[in-house]
Design an enzyme around this catalytic site. Structure first.
Site, PDB file in Angstrom:
ATOM      1  N   GLN A 168       0.503  -1.165  -0.361  1.00 40.14           N
ATOM      2  CA  GLN A 168      -0.035   0.170   0.103  1.00 40.14           C
ATOM      3  C   GLN A 168       0.885   1.184  -0.005  1.00 40.14           C
ATOM      4  O   GLN A 168       1.726   1.465   0.926  1.00 40.14           O
ATOM      5  CB  GLN A 168      -0.889  -0.032   1.188  1.00 40.14           C
ATOM      6  CG  GLN A 168      -1.991   1.275   1.299  1.00 40.14           C
ATOM      7  CD  GLN A 168      -2.807   1.017   2.591  1.00 40.14           C
ATOM      8  OE1 GLN A 168      -1.989   0.771   3.818  1.00 40.14           O
ATOM      9  NE2 GLN A 168      -3.912   1.654   2.556  1.00 40.14           N
ATOM     10  N   SER A 180       0.756   6.622   3.072  1.00 39.80           N
ATOM     11  CA  SER A 180       1.225   7.783   3.802  1.00 39.80           C
ATOM     12  C   SER A 180       2.727   8.448   3.153  1.00 39.80           C
ATOM     13  O   SER A 180       3.178   7.521   2.383  1.00 39.80           O
ATOM     14  CB  SER A 180       1.852   6.914   5.080  1.00 39.80           C
ATOM     15  OG  SER A 180       0.626   6.618   5.842  1.00 39.80           O
ATOM     16  N   GLU A 233      -9.827  -1.487   6.191  1.00 35.20           N
ATOM     17  CA  GLU A 233      -8.633  -1.639   6.925  1.00 35.20           C
ATOM     18  C   GLU A 233      -8.937  -1.367   8.482  1.00 35.20           C
ATOM     19  O   GLU A 233      -8.532  -2.027   9.178  1.00 35.20           O
ATOM     20  CB  GLU A 233      -7.641  -0.526   6.440  1.00 35.20           C
ATOM     21  CG  GLU A 233      -6.447  -0.643   7.072  1.00 35.20           C
ATOM     22  CD  GLU A 233      -5.485   0.273   6.764  1.00 35.20           C
ATOM     23  OE1 GLU A 233      -4.326   0.467   7.228  1.00 35.20           O
ATOM     24  OE2 GLU A 233      -5.640   1.259   5.918  1.00 35.20           O
ATOM     25  N   SER A 240      -4.854   7.646  12.632  1.00 39.80           N
ATOM     26  CA  SER A 240      -4.663   7.694  13.885  1.00 39.80           C
ATOM     27  C   SER A 240      -5.863   8.000  14.933  1.00 39.80           C
ATOM     28  O   SER A 240      -7.107   8.310  14.313  1.00 39.80           O
ATOM     29  CB  SER A 240      -3.889   9.051  14.167  1.00 39.80           C
ATOM     30  OG  SER A 240      -4.514  10.274  14.435  1.00 39.80           O
ATOM     31  N   ASN A 241      -5.978   7.586  15.902  1.00 44.23           N
ATOM     32  CA  ASN A 241      -7.045   7.329  16.781  1.00 44.23           C
ATOM     33  C   ASN A 241      -7.733   8.804  17.097  1.00 44.23           C
ATOM     34  O   ASN A 241      -9.027   8.966  17.218  1.00 44.23           O
ATOM     35  CB  ASN A 241      -6.823   6.655  18.203  1.00 44.23           C
ATOM     36  CG  ASN A 241      -6.793   5.278  18.016  1.00 44.23           C
ATOM     37  OD1 ASN A 241      -6.853   4.403  16.818  1.00 44.23           O
ATOM     38  ND2 ASN A 241      -6.547   4.443  19.015  1.00 44.23           N
ATOM     39  N   GLU A 242      -6.716   9.784  17.196  1.00 39.85           N
ATOM     40  CA  GLU A 242      -7.154  11.077  17.274  1.00 39.85           C
ATOM     41  C   GLU A 242      -8.160  11.604  16.027  1.00 39.85           C
ATOM     42  O   GLU A 242      -9.241  12.195  16.094  1.00 39.85           O
ATOM     43  CB  GLU A 242      -6.140  12.273  17.395  1.00 39.85           C
ATOM     44  CG  GLU A 242      -5.297  11.899  18.880  1.00 39.85           C
ATOM     45  CD  GLU A 242      -4.480  10.652  18.865  1.00 39.85           C
ATOM     46  OE1 GLU A 242      -4.093  10.515  19.910  1.00 39.85           O
ATOM     47  OE2 GLU A 242      -4.094  10.125  17.724  1.00 39.85           O
TER      48      GLU A 242
END
Length: 393
Positions: free
Chosen positions: A126, A129, A244, A378-380
């Site tokens: 992939q 990023s 994902e 990210s969790n944020e």
């Protein structure tokens, strides 16, 4: 809503258990159980084993080579694989690109690429990023400029998992700078043998090597490798990331990690008695188990309510799943104490083992899994998604 399994679903569960008992070697299961790094042959061999039964591409419809399972069957299958310590299938071709092509790809792309994913001819990675575009993926700067029947790609991708084994990469690239950043992104398939591509390893904190950075310098890719329409990549990216993030939740894997933690707590002693009887430690284990059961029920509600793993529910599962897995890693590390400290390369000095078998790779896994709450968005960022979808903020 009835969240109990039907007799047919329980029969399917037993069928999966029987298959695993017959086909999953103890050597491979032990490697997974102890957190050892799997090599390419381990992963390719397990894929071939699942494909021999037609169970490899579990999210694909039958017409494309999948088993045609419903959401509950897929959940049962993943859960039983994790409880048996089977390797997780490499998701990039199977759980990410495959569903994308089935929904957005041309007939030629489907007929050419999907069979090669199933038979192991192609290993995909992939390319999302970038150094300045991780959770803020819309900030990506890798450019793809149209030149006749080709795109010319220049830029850099990072954190490319298992790219060292791959021969293909699917990428998000910028094809337009007009309008909002999300509106100028396209989804392109790239052969890693194309001139101008360089892959460099990134060494992780525990000494492992599973991620890479990829550099593109004047890489020419046929326009026919575009998936969907030009500048439609953000829509495809959101669809793929829904798959994902739900996969990252790893309900079954966390239950197996919890079972191992409980067994360890019964074995390890503190002050002359099993750690499992220590009130403070037992309370921490119970807290994680309660959270895990709540996540399991949330996952089941999603499965019964919708077949699409999108939106705030997948974000919630991603957050809770990763936090729970990190908590289990931390409790295991605390249970082992100093024995958890050695990295794999430090476990044996001469002929002397400095750590018991159950401590194998514990520190390495603890540090490696700090990434879980970062990758896949990210969790944020996931909390922002939940807020926007719930309150329209």
């Amino acid at each position: 809503m009835d969240l109990n399994y039907t007799p047919e679903e329980e029969a399917f569960r037993q069928e999966v258990r029987d298959f695993l008992k017959e086909n999953l070697s103890e050597e491979l299961a032990t490697k997974v159980r102890n957190g050892r790094e799997l090599n390419r042959d381990d992963m390719v061999g397990w894929h071939a084993t699942l494909q021999s039964r037609g169970w490899l591409a579990m999210t694909w419809p039958e017409e494309y080579g999948g088993p045609g399972w419903d959401a509950v069957q897929r959940h049962i299958f993943e859960e039983e694989l994790a409880l048996a310590n089977a390797p997780r299938t490499v998701p990039f071709g199977l759980a990410m690109l495959g569903p994308v092509l089935i929904k957005f790809g041309t007939e030629e792309q489907k007929s050419t690429i999907l069979p090669r994913i199933l038979d192991g001819s192609d290993w995909w990675c992939q390319g999302y990023s970038e150094p300045g575009a991780g959770s803020d993926l819309a900030s990506l700067k890798t450019r793809a400029v149209r030149d006749g029947d080709h795109y010319v790609i220049n830029g850099q991708k990072t954190w490319t998992t298992l790219g060292q084994f791959a021969d293909k990469i699917f990428c998000l690239v910028r094809t337009s700078t007009e309008g909002k950043p999300q509106q100028g992104i396209s989804f392109v398939l790239v052969d890693l043998d194309t001139p101008g591509i360089e892959m460099r390893p990134i060494k992780l904190i525990e000494g492992g090597y599973e991620v890479n950075e990829v550099f593109f310098t004047d890489v020419r890719v046929p326009v026919s490798n575009l998936v969907g329409e030009e500048n439609m990549g953000w829509t495809i990216a959101k669809y793929l990331l829904g798959h994902e993030r739900t996969n990252i939740a790893g309900v079954g894997a966390s239950y197996e990690a919890l079972n191992q933690l409980k067994a360890l707590a019964r074995k390890v002693k503190r002050h002359g008695q099993p750690l499992a009887k220590d009130p403070l430690f037992a309370a921490k284990v119970a807290e994680v188990e309660i959270d895990l059961e709540a996540m399991r029920l949330t996952n089941l509600r999603m499965l019964f309510g919708s077949s699409d793993a999108q939106g705030s529910v997948s974000s919630m599962l991603k957050i809770k799943g990763t936090v729970i897995r990190q908590a289990l890693n931390d409790l295991s590390r605390r249970a082992l104490g100093p024995a958890a400290a050695p990295f794999p390369s430090e476990e044996v000095i001469g002929n002397y083992s400095v750590a018991p078998p159950e401590a194998a790779s514990n520190a390495a896994n603890y540090f490696n899994n700090r990434k879980l709450s970062i990758f896949g968005g990210s969790n944020e960022i996931q909390r922002n998604i939940i807020t926007k979808e719930t309150f329209g903020a």
